[in-house]
Design a protein around this motif. Structure first.
Motif, mmCIF file in Angstrom:
data_model
loop_
_atom_site.group_PDB
_atom_site.id
_atom_site.type_symbol
_atom_site.label_atom_id
_atom_site.label_comp_id
_atom_site.label_asym_id
_atom_site.label_seq_id
_atom_site.Cartn_x
_atom_site.Cartn_y
_atom_site.Cartn_z
ATOM 1 N N MET A 137 9.139 88.157 18.874
ATOM 2 C CA MET A 137 9.864 88.399 20.112
ATOM 3 C C MET A 137 10.418 89.821 20.138
ATOM 4 O O MET A 137 10.360 90.510 21.157
ATOM 5 C CB MET A 137 11.004 87.392 20.258
ATOM 6 C CG MET A 137 11.739 87.467 21.594
ATOM 7 S SD MET A 137 13.105 86.291 21.672
ATOM 8 C CE MET A 137 12.216 84.748 21.422
ATOM 9 N N ALA A 138 10.952 90.253 18.963
ATOM 10 C CA ALA A 138 11.492 91.610 18.880
ATOM 11 C C ALA A 138 10.383 92.639 19.073
ATOM 12 O O ALA A 138 10.569 93.651 19.756
ATOM 13 C CB ALA A 138 12.181 91.818 17.535
ATOM 14 N N GLU A 139 9.201 92.358 18.463
ATOM 15 C CA GLU A 139 8.076 93.269 18.624
ATOM 16 C C GLU A 139 7.627 93.311 20.083
ATOM 17 O O GLU A 139 7.309 94.385 20.617
ATOM 18 C CB GLU A 139 6.920 92.836 17.727
ATOM 19 C CG GLU A 139 7.181 93.031 16.236
ATOM 20 C CD GLU A 139 6.041 92.530 15.386
ATOM 21 O OE1 GLU A 139 5.030 92.073 15.971
ATOM 22 O OE2 GLU A 139 6.154 92.571 14.147
ATOM 23 N N LYS A 140 7.584 92.128 20.714
ATOM 24 C CA LYS A 140 7.180 92.067 22.115
ATOM 25 C C LYS A 140 8.173 92.818 22.993
ATOM 26 O O LYS A 140 7.785 93.587 23.882
ATOM 27 C CB LYS A 140 7.084 90.612 22.587
ATOM 28 C CG LYS A 140 6.643 90.454 24.040
ATOM 29 C CD LYS A 140 6.558 88.999 24.431
ATOM 30 C CE LYS A 140 6.099 88.841 25.881
ATOM 31 N NZ LYS A 140 7.020 89.486 26.834
ATOM 32 N N ASN A 141 9.480 92.597 22.724
ATOM 33 C CA ASN A 141 10.502 93.306 23.498
ATOM 34 C C ASN A 141 10.383 94.812 23.294
ATOM 35 O O ASN A 141 10.574 95.595 24.230
ATOM 36 C CB ASN A 141 11.895 92.825 23.106
ATOM 37 C CG ASN A 141 12.169 91.409 23.568
ATOM 38 O OD1 ASN A 141 11.510 90.912 24.486
ATOM 39 N ND2 ASN A 141 13.127 90.737 22.943
ATOM 40 N N SER A 142 10.079 95.181 22.032
ATOM 41 C CA SER A 142 9.929 96.610 21.740
ATOM 42 C C SER A 142 8.725 97.180 22.477
ATOM 43 O O SER A 142 8.795 98.283 23.039
ATOM 44 C CB SER A 142 9.770 96.810 20.231
ATOM 45 O OG SER A 142 9.569 98.167 19.923
ATOM 46 N N ARG A 143 7.617 96.419 22.496
ATOM 47 C CA ARG A 143 6.425 96.884 23.223
ATOM 48 C C ARG A 143 6.704 96.949 24.717
ATOM 49 O O ARG A 143 6.299 97.907 25.388
ATOM 50 C CB ARG A 143 5.237 95.961 22.937
ATOM 51 C CG ARG A 143 4.680 96.056 21.521
ATOM 52 C CD ARG A 143 3.317 95.384 21.437
ATOM 53 N NE ARG A 143 3.396 93.978 21.786
ATOM 54 C CZ ARG A 143 3.606 93.006 20.919
ATOM 55 N NH1 ARG A 143 3.772 93.295 19.624
ATOM 56 N NH2 ARG A 143 3.647 91.743 21.302
ATOM 57 N N ASP A 144 7.390 95.907 25.233
ATOM 58 C CA ASP A 144 7.720 95.908 26.662
ATOM 59 C C ASP A 144 8.622 97.092 27.006
ATOM 60 O O ASP A 144 8.450 97.738 28.048
ATOM 61 C CB ASP A 144 8.421 94.597 27.044
ATOM 62 C CG ASP A 144 7.484 93.402 26.991
ATOM 63 O OD1 ASP A 144 6.257 93.624 26.943
ATOM 64 O OD2 ASP A 144 7.969 92.256 26.971
ATOM 65 N N LEU A 145 9.589 97.360 26.111
ATOM 66 C CA LEU A 145 10.493 98.481 26.338
ATOM 67 C C LEU A 145 9.734 99.802 26.319
ATOM 68 O O LEU A 145 9.980 100.688 27.139
ATOM 69 C CB LEU A 145 11.599 98.483 25.280
ATOM 70 C CG LEU A 145 12.687 99.556 25.421
ATOM 71 C CD1 LEU A 145 13.456 99.358 26.726
ATOM 72 C CD2 LEU A 145 13.659 99.486 24.238
ATOM 73 N N GLN A 146 8.784 99.911 25.365
ATOM 74 C CA GLN A 146 8.001 101.141 25.281
ATOM 75 C C GLN A 146 7.113 101.301 26.505
ATOM 76 O O GLN A 146 6.973 102.412 27.038
ATOM 77 C CB GLN A 146 7.138 101.127 24.005
ATOM 78 C CG GLN A 146 6.376 102.425 23.752
ATOM 79 C CD GLN A 146 7.292 103.614 23.577
ATOM 80 O OE1 GLN A 146 8.289 103.541 22.863
ATOM 81 N NE2 GLN A 146 6.967 104.730 24.222
#
Length: 361
Positions: A137-146
């Motif tokens: 989830m953190a990776e996904k949020n990080s990708r979404d944020l990027q």
């Protein structure tokens, strides 16, 4: 008196055996004592029996009762005095759950028996699953944020030069700058309100979008910047925010290619677009305008003169000021139009930009 007990007799002695059995039965882990010869189960507590019940053969060996047990690997580790561990699954109460199995030799090194411990690792697996889920989830949020950051950056780069964007990102503001040597191009379409396409708003916007997209590619090709579009008008500049001594030559090449593109497009379409192009060279001020909606814009007499050149131009012609002419006259063919009263600038000699001269001209 000292009593000597042989190794063979040690197996027969079970001090407090009943107590040990009761203790083993009350454990919340599965425990079994197994004879390596044939992997025969000599003793098992209730938990072990529940997790790995024998089939039709009550004396079914451990290797067939416990899935995932690799005999050769287990024997090799046990012979070296080490424990053999692996994970498997058991079924109880209509559900499958994970177990960690550890097979280790008894403390008596001469013994050919091993103890098997089974631990329910459901909570551990749940924790690992939650940790993995949080990590994903953190990776996904990080990708979404990027992705969102990249999208915002692309949007901002559509309304301001990259160096201006970098300055705003680093310092939160942009300092207005005076650029002494820049060339400005103004292009506007005339008579489009009389075109049949003007009655269809969607088609009109699609046409303009196609044209302006090509214009953007041309300006980028010659290190120029699209400043803004207003309706069917288009403004580009060269010489800022990165200075270049070839600013006038670059903007002239852009104008010629824009005009050539429109001519070729007209020959392939039923609707003909008629463009007026004006160019001027001179000092301009570049700055970011706005607080919530950012727009990078240029100001000053140089911009005003370029606007006058566009207004005084003719359809499908490129009119340039005398300042631009003096900068490019050796490399471009130009024709003098004569003297014109330019609002705010008095009498000026204007020129048509015709074509770029061959390099060996």
């Amino acid at each position: 008196m000292t009593v000597s007990i042989s190794n063979n007799d040690k197996r027969l002695i079970r001090p407090n055996a009943e107590t040990l059995i009761q203790t083993a039965q009350s454990l919340n882990i599965g425990v079994a004592i197994v004879e390596l010869e044939g992997w025969t189960v000599l003793f098992e507590n209730a938990k072990f029996f529940k997790w790995f019940p024998p089939g039709s053969d009550a004396d079914e060996p451990l290797v067939t009762r416990v899935p995932g047990l690799k005999v050769e690997r287990a024997l090799k580790r046990i012979q070296n005095g080490r424990a053999y561990s692996f994970e498997t699954e058991a079924e109880a109460g209509g559900r499958n759950f994970p177990l960690n199995i550890e097979v280790r030799p008894l403390p008596d090194q001469d013994s050919d028996q091993v103890v098997v411990e089974c631990h329910d690792i459901t909570k551990q697996k749940q924790a690992e699953y939650m940790l993995e889920s949080y990590s994903k989830m953190a990776e996904k949020n990080s990708r979404d944020l990027q992705r969102e950051k990249d999208r915002v950056e692309r949007l901002l780069l559509n309304v301001m030069p990259k160096s201006v964007y970098e300055e705003m990102k680093d310092y939160g503001t942009v300092t207005p700058q005076l650029f002494e040597n820049a060339s400005i191009l103004m292009i506007d379409f005339v008579g489009h309100t009389e075109m049949a396409i003007s009655q269809d708003a969607a088609s009109l916007v699609t046409e303009l979008n196609d044209i302006f997209t090509v214009f953007d590619r041309i300006t980028e090709l010659f290190a120029c910047e699209r400043i803004r579009t207003v309706g069917d008008a288009y403004m580009a500049v060269c010489g800022l925010p990165e200075t270049t001594p070839e600013h006038a030559h670059n903007i002239a090449r852009v104008a010629l290619r824009m005009l050539r593109y429109i001519e070729r497009r007209n020959s392939a379409h039923t609707e003909e677009w008629q463009a007026r192009i004006g160019i001027n060279s001179g000092p301009v001020v570049g700055s970011l305008v706005g607080v919530q909606k950012y727009v990078y814009d240029i100001f000053g007499p140089g911009v005003n003169m370029a606007a006058r050149m566009e207004t005084l131009s003719e359809p499908m012609k490129i009119t340039i000021s005398e300042d631009t002419y003096e900068l490019i006259k050796d490399e471009f063919a130009c024709s003098e139009r004569g003297e014109f009263e330019v609002k705010g600038f008095g009498i000026n000699t204007l020129y048509y930009l015709e074509r770029e001269l061959p390099q060996n001209y």
